[in-house]
Design an enzyme around this catalytic site. Structure first.
Site, PDB file in Angstrom:
ATOM      1  N   LEU A  48       0.883  -1.156   0.000  1.00  0.00           N
ATOM      2  CA  LEU A  48       0.000   0.000   0.000  1.00  0.00           C
ATOM      3  C   LEU A  48       0.923   1.209   0.000  1.00  0.00           C
ATOM      4  CD1 LEU A  48      -3.042   0.643   0.126  1.00  0.00           C
ATOM      5  CD2 LEU A  48      -2.852   0.643   2.604  1.00  0.00           C
ATOM      6  N   ASP A  49       0.766   2.084  -0.985  1.00  0.00           N
ATOM      7  CA  ASP A  49       1.658   3.239  -1.113  1.00  0.00           C
ATOM      8  C   ASP A  49       1.679   4.073   0.160  1.00  0.00           C
ATOM      9  OD1 ASP A  49       2.297   2.656  -3.788  1.00  0.00           O
ATOM     10  OD2 ASP A  49       0.515   3.710  -4.501  1.00  0.00           O
ATOM     11  N   ALA A  50       2.779   4.792   0.366  1.00  0.00           N
ATOM     12  CA  ALA A  50       2.921   5.628   1.562  1.00  0.00           C
ATOM     13  C   ALA A  50       1.819   6.683   1.648  1.00  0.00           C
ATOM     14  CB  ALA A  50       4.297   6.300   1.581  1.00  0.00           C
TER      15      ALA A  50
END
Length: 188
Positions: A48-50
């Site tokens: 999950l992207d930052a």
């Protein structure tokens, strides 16, 4: 070494806050999971992207990790997406049918407006909102996991993503998890 049996597998549900990487080590301005989870031997199942929030699963079972993360298994991921603009029926139909991205067409998705919006926590920092442009919430469920796919899909139909929260991965949900907290799932 024998693989752990499913009954002894650990499965952790974590509500990943904005600004946290899907890895234990921090990088640059982004924090790592070690600031929240101190459990040896568990690894992230999927990414999950930052700049995205929500459900992240961790496990100590390699087979379970593959079932969760590998697109071949088509485990559905459900997202709540705050977009800039008002979703039209045509935009929702395009998402449901699959949209053309620069790396090829997406699989069909489940897409619907969320009205009323989901009851979610305040994000730090808050999203950028423009006074003259309305925002709306969508629920988008996909069974593949390309890089920044949900953001690219909403942009392709003229609805830039402002906030992205993963609400569920298959049967696992955010239920009962405040941002930055985790809970071990029984019966991994």
């Amino acid at each position: 070494m024998n693989a752990p049996s499913l009954s002894s597998s650990r499965l952790i549900r974590f509500n990943k806050p904005y600004g946290v990487l899907s890895q234990f080590t921090p990088e640059g301005r982004w924090r790592g999971l070690k600031d929240f989870i101190d459990l040896p031997g568990v690894y992230v199942a999927g990414r999950l992207d930052a700049d995205s929030e929500g459900l992240l699963l961790l496990t100590d079972d390699g087979k379970l990790q593959a079932r969760i993360a590998d697109p071949r298994f088509k485990m559905e991921k459900t997202y709540w997406v705050q977009v800039e603009g008002v979703p039209t029926d045509e935009a929702l139909a395009a998402l449901r049918n699959g949209v053309q991205l620069n790396d090829g067409p997406t699989r069909p998705a489940r897409a619907r407006r969320l009205d009323p919006p989901p009851a979610v926590w305040n994000r730090e920092p808050p999203i950028r909102e423009r006074k003259l442009i309305p925002t709306a919430w969508l629920e988008l469920a996909i069974s593949e996991g390309r890089n920044r796919q949900v953001r690219r899909m909403t942009a392709a139909v003229g609805l830039p993503t402002l906030r992205l929260i993963r609400a569920a991965i298959g049967p696992y949900t955010l239920d009962g998890l405040a941002p930055g907290t985790w809970r071990e799932q029984s019966g991994g």
